[in-house]
Design a protein around this motif. Structure first.
Motif, PDB file in Angstrom:
ATOM      1  N   ARG A 261       0.828  -1.214   0.000  1.00 39.62           N
ATOM      2  CA  ARG A 261       0.000   0.000   0.000  1.00 39.62           C
ATOM      3  C   ARG A 261       0.857   1.257   0.000  1.00 39.62           C
ATOM      4  O   ARG A 261       0.556   2.232  -0.685  1.00 39.62           O
ATOM      5  CB  ARG A 261      -0.943  -0.015   1.196  1.00 39.62           C
ATOM      6  N   LYS A 281      -7.886   0.817   3.072  1.00 36.61           N
ATOM      7  CA  LYS A 281      -6.579   1.323   3.502  1.00 36.61           C
ATOM      8  C   LYS A 281      -5.801   1.881   2.317  1.00 36.61           C
ATOM      9  O   LYS A 281      -5.070   2.861   2.449  1.00 36.61           O
ATOM     10  CB  LYS A 281      -5.780   0.204   4.162  1.00 36.61           C
ATOM     11  N   ASP A 284      -7.143   5.264   1.656  1.00 35.35           N
ATOM     12  CA  ASP A 284      -6.591   6.186   2.655  1.00 35.35           C
ATOM     13  C   ASP A 284      -5.179   6.594   2.297  1.00 35.35           C
ATOM     14  O   ASP A 284      -4.798   7.758   2.397  1.00 35.35           O
ATOM     15  CB  ASP A 284      -6.583   5.516   4.040  1.00 35.35           C
ATOM     16  N   ALA A 285      -4.374   5.601   1.899  1.00 32.83           N
ATOM     17  CA  ALA A 285      -2.970   5.883   1.619  1.00 32.83           C
ATOM     18  C   ALA A 285      -2.830   6.763   0.384  1.00 32.83           C
ATOM     19  O   ALA A 285      -1.990   7.659   0.346  1.00 32.83           O
ATOM     20  CB  ALA A 285      -2.212   4.572   1.430  1.00 32.83           C
ATOM     21  N   ALA A 287      -5.226   8.748  -0.885  1.00 30.85           N
ATOM     22  CA  ALA A 287      -5.873  10.016  -0.538  1.00 30.85           C
ATOM     23  C   ALA A 287      -6.241  10.846  -1.765  1.00 30.85           C
ATOM     24  O   ALA A 287      -6.047  12.059  -1.799  1.00 30.85           O
ATOM     25  CB  ALA A 287      -4.982  10.824   0.403  1.00 30.85           C
TER      26      ALA A 287
END
Lengths: 435, 321, 270
Positions: A261, A281, A284-285, A287
């Motif tokens: 990730r 996730k 999120d990473a 973004a």
């Protein structure tokens, strides 16, 4: 001063001595005050991290259940369930409900968990509509000989995420649909974007078995009643050789989920192997800095794709009252109904487990989050199978991971890796490696 | 109960007075028992009693409950002996210990010699603090930094190797380098503690002995070899035993560096599966608790044996020089 | 060795060892993705927003309080049991003394991983599950504290105790008034080492404690580290927050630690 010191010392010694005496007598008898008035209390142990979306969703749903079901109180404990459960069994302190990954046959042979069947059928049981809406692979995940021992609390499947920008830059218009196309694409990516890692893979069975199955492999030797593996086969050779070639050509690397990730989010990785549970996730990473595409694993020589469904499941722990089991069944049936599933499917980062949720989910959600919609598609596929539950299959998975890593990185030849894997796997499956 | 204990305490605190008689000896013995009781109780109740359960259950097939377990004799140990993964884990543990014990001890000694108070220089307090500091940090928190550092493609470790024109490594993703990567982290995390132990050993060498050695023309290596090193014997032994026990039991950093909660730690291809990690996985992942207990027993016996061998060697080499 | 060279070497090693912690600060307060930028970024930008957002999302104060309660009580009890045990080992002759010595030493060698299952059973029968006591009493003594005190008390001249004995001073009074004050470095070292292990405790409370209200800081932070996995700066911020208290206590006590361990076996008793 001195006398106070004595008193303190004496008090401490007394407390310590009392502790030992208590221990020697096997402790005070515990009273389970469950038959008393008030709601039926059922304890639930689960291990989602409370700060993350699955943990928060779990808490929210349990709270909602408690508000809407006055007669039942689910008491949620976030803990390392697998550690705690063994100690709890030994102490006689186990909860009514626990979320465990892969139940083990040891639990059944020890009569430590109970079948869900009596509590789900008959009056007050699950309606046919609700039952039929659960994805088949989810519903059968913890089933042995017709008995449901473990009902999926969450489900995840393996899938690929790719950086759409990098694909465009390399001049690739559409993501791969077959393993051959994947090989061609990573070759192009490697040639045109030398600073980018084309593909990162996990040395983990959930990411090795799907390509193996899609190439015509089978989990067990036919007719062996899950006592023999089936790894010295053309399907396994084809699968291992495929990845070995990519690795030798520097077109793929091995990495763990968090690193994959991180590399992907840094824009330095084109295709990331992962699970549907890692998708949130990954979002999120990244973004929002670039667009992420998601695809199922490509199709193999059988012409279709294949996958493995896995996840945590609810088990009923032995030695509680029928009233508590009925309450637990009420909770789990509610869990599989439309509204909770829609909430879970749109908040936790996991796909829903029931088709009923699809229409109840916020409109456009599945379109906005391809990671979830692809996962739903995979769950609907007839070629997605439940992760095997045979005794000692976890050990087999460990051996598979090692054999795959060694063969792909060139530490061992494909044939010798597969042969030693088969020997190991058969030793585990035949039951000679543990009691 | 409490008042009789208070009386008991009063009696043993009087044990120090008067000439030594049978009564005095008895009183002193009672005093001794009173003093060690709190800690001995804690050890027994919270550590040895559970350990005894593990030892007991390793001869059984545990059915998860207290009653109705099936006695199987040495069957669990037989299974272990026939399990390649168990031997692999013993090998990995041995490799880890055999590399880390000398490197940690020598590095700690070198740091201590560098940081000690010298005739023309004060001791290096700040550097000592900086070297010790990692030991204070929780492994879960600092191992994530090292996962970033060890990233094969974009990590600092390979950036440094590249800068030095050395071949780049796959670190935690390599069968060959994964365990050495964990060793590097462990060395970083723990060497400070042992450095301080050596510094303490150095500080206890009387100044006049060091001065005498240098007056005799003993400089540098000679003074170290003939004066300092012999006097460091006991602390060296202590450090070696401590490093051995701690490395044999290493768990957290292997767990966090090679897998963490989401994937199977100990990889790639079992390259970092040490004995304590395998015990953990056998108990909680594979759910063979009796087998894990048997492993624990084997590991305990091996640790004990290693310590005893070290003690015997130390008695010969260190104390009767 | 020449002084300047020694100084340079000291500085280089000190900086090398602290670098990973420094880098954590860079990542936590730096630009997004600075962990992987090539060439590496070495200067922190002091963006404290991620740290602040972590603080806002955790019930930090409650957990800090829990950790303080657990750690302080553990330290006090370890000092008590350690000093008594150390004194018994160094000054008192009683049958079974070497057995006690082995008992204390052997605890270090017990493999910890599988032990937690029977330990859970013990705590259950003592009705200690899910209490502060579960995090305190099992850790209320330690091998290192007993040995540190033993080493220190062994260094005290025997004449001190003889005089005390002739003067009619009780053992408790002697310990409290004479021996302990002289063993102040051992006290400091025990405080530091106990603080490290108690504050950083993670697996134990995760299994033995179920209610959030008494969970220590480290458990909640580690949960958040898993939750923030995809957000590096938040993740690094959580790790940083987990480090700060230990670093603080360390800064206050570290100067005693060398003098603390210099004793006992290293110096012969007069």
């Amino acid at each position: 001063m001195v006398h106070r010191g004595y008193a303190r010392a004496a008090a401490f010694v007394a407390i310590a001595a009392a502790s030992v005496i208590l221990a020697a007598y096997g402790g005070p008898s515990t009273t389970h005050a469950s038959a008393a008035k008030g709601p039926v209390r059922i304890s639930l142990w689960e291990s989602h991290s409370p700060g993350g979306p699955p943990g928060k969703s779990m808490v929210a749903l349990v709270n909602l259940f408690n508000r809407t079901h006055r007669g039942i109180q689910v008491e949620l404990t976030v803990t390392k369930a697998s550690h705690k459960l063994l100690g709890a069994f030994a102490a006689g302190d186990a909860p009514v409900l626990a979320e465990v990954s892969h139940y083990d046959a040891a639990f059944i042979t020890a009569h430590a968990i109970k079948s869900w069947n009596p509590y789900l059928s008959g009056a007050g049981g699950m309606s046919a509509v609700e039952r039929g809406a659960i994805f088949p692979v989810t519903w059968t995940n913890g089933q042995v000989n017709g008995q449901h021992w473990r009902l999926q609390a969450n489900v995840k499947v393996s899938q690929l995420s790719y950086n759409i920008g990098l694909f465009r830059k390399a001049g690739i218009s559409s993501p791969p649909a077959t393993w051959a196309q994947l090989a061609a694409d990573v070759a192009i990516l490697h040639k045109r974007l030398p600073a980018v890692v084309p593909l990162a893979w996990k040395d983990s069975s959930a990411h090795i078995l799907p390509p193996f199955l899609s190439n015509g492999g089978t989990l067990f030797a036919p007719g062996s009643h899950e006592k023999k593996a089936n790894f010295v086969t053309p399907a396994a050779v084809e699968t291992f050789t495929f990845f070995r070639r990519l690795y030798a050509n520097h077109q793929m690397i091995f990495a763990h989920g968090s690193e994959i990730r991180a590399d992907f989010a840094a824009g330095k990785l084109a295709i990331a192997d992962g699970t549907s549970a890692g998708y949130q996730k990954l979002l999120d990473a990244v973004a929002g800095r670039f667009q992420i595409g998601v695809i199922p694993f490509p199709a193999g020589s059988t012409g279709h794709t294949a996958n493995l469904a896995q996840g945590l499941g609810f088990v009923l722990v032995a030695h509680h009252t029928p009233a508590q089991y009925r309450a637990a069944a009420t909770f789990v049936q509610w869990w599989f109904s439309a509204q909770p599933q829609a909430y879970w499917g749109s908040r936790s980062g996991y796909p829903p487990e029931s088709k009923l949720a699809l229409s109840a989910m916020p409109s456009g959600y599945l379109r906005r989050y391809p990671g979830i919609s692809v996962a739903v598609r995979i769950l609907e596929s007839p070629y997605t199978v439940a992760r095997p539950v045979a005794t000692a299959y976890k050990e087999v998975q460990g051996s598979l991971d090692a054999a795959f890593f060694n063969a792909v990185t060139g530490k061992a030849s494909v044939m010798s890796a597969l042969r030693s894997l088969e020997t190991q796997a058969n030793a585990y499956l035949s039951g000679s490696s543990a009691l | 109960m409490i008042s009789s204990r208070a009386a008991f305490l009063r009696s043993f605190t009087r044990a120090m007075h008067g000439p030594r008689s049978i009564g005095a000896t008895l009183r002193e013995a009672l005093l001794g028992y009173g003093l060690v009781m709190p800690s001995a109780l804690i050890f027994l109740v919270f550590y040895y009693a559970p350990a005894a359960f593990l030892a007991y259950i390793s001869f059984f097939h545990w059915n998860l409950f207290v009653n109705g377990n099936q006695f199987v004799g040495l069957r669990n140990f037989e299974i272990l002996a026939n399990q390649p993964l168990f031997w692999r884990s013993l090998f990995n543990t041995a490799y880890y210990v055999v590399v880390l014990v000398p490197t940690t001890t020598l590095l700690a000694l070198a740091f201590a010699l560098l940081l000690r108070e010298m005739p023309n220089l004060r001791s290096g307090g700040l550097s000592r603090a900086l070297i010790f500091l990692p030991h204070v940090t929780p492994v879960v928190a600092t191992s994530i930094i090292w996962v970033w550092i060890f990233n094969p493609n974009f990590g600092l470790a390979n950036a440094i190797l590249g800068f030095l024109h050395l071949p780049q490594l796959n670190w935690l993703q390599s069968v060959t380098w994964a365990l050495p990567s964990v060793m590097i982290y462990t060395l970083w995390h723990s060497v400070g503690l042992y450095t301080v132990l050596f510094l303490a050993g150095l500080a206890s060498i009387p100044k006049n002995v060091l001065e005498a050695a240098s007056v005799d023309g003993g400089h540098g290596w000679f003074a170290f070899r003939r004066v300092v090193w012999p006097m460091l014997g006991p602390v060296t032994f202590f450090v070696i035993v401590l490093v051995s026990v701690n490395t044999i039991q290493t768990f957290s950093q292997i767990y966090t560096l090679t897998g963490g909660p989401s994937s199977l730690a100990g990889g790639p291809a079992f390259a970092t599966t040490t004995d304590s990690l395998l015990i953990y996985q056998t108990a909680f992942l594979y759910q063979h608790f009796s087998l894990a207990s048997a492993m624990s027993l084997v590991l305990f016996v091996l640790t004990l044996a290693l310590t005893l061998i070290q003690k015997l060697l130390a008695d010969r080499i260190v104390f009767y020089r | 060795m020449r002084a300047p060279l020694t100084l340079i070497l000291r500085a280089v090693i000190g900086m090398a060892w602290i670098f990973p912690v420094y880098w954590l600060i860079v990542v936590a307060t730096g630009a997004r993705g600075s962990a992987y930028s090539i060439p590496p970024v070495f200067v922190p930008l002091f963006h404290f927003l991620p740290v602040a957002s972590v603080l806002a999302h955790t019930h930090l104060l409650q957990h800090v309080l829990n950790s303080v309660i657990v750690t302080t009580s553990t330290i006090v009890l370890v000092l008590f049991t350690g000093a008594l045990g150390g004194y018994a080992l160094s000054e008192v002759r009683f049958p079974g003394r070497s057995l006690y010595f082995l008992l204390a030493l052997g605890v270090m060698m017990l493999p910890q991983q599988a032990l937690m299952v029977p330990q859970y059973v013990v705590l259950y029968h003592l009705r200690m599950l899910n209490t502060y006591a579960a995090m305190i009493i099992p850790f209320a003594t330690s091998t290192s504290s007993i040995f540190l005190f033993r080493q220190f008390f062994m260094r005290l001249p025997t004449s001190y105790r003889d005089i005390a004995s002739v003067e009619g001073v009780s053992t408790a009074r002697y310990l409290w008034r004479v021996a302990l004050p002289l063993a102040r470095p051992a006290v400091a070292a025990t405080v530091l080492l106990t603080f490290i292990s108690s504050w950083n405790m993670f697996q134990w409370p995760l299994v033995m404690i179920s209610s959030k209200s008494i969970q220590p800081l480290e458990v909640s932070l580690t949960f958040y580290m898993q939750a923030f996995e995809g957000h590096w700066r938040q993740l690094a911020s959580v790790a940083l927050l987990a480090l700060l208290p230990v670093i603080g206590v360390f800064a206050l006590t570290q100067r005693y630690i060398v003098s603390a361990v210099a004793g006992g076996e290293l110096a012969q008793k007069e």
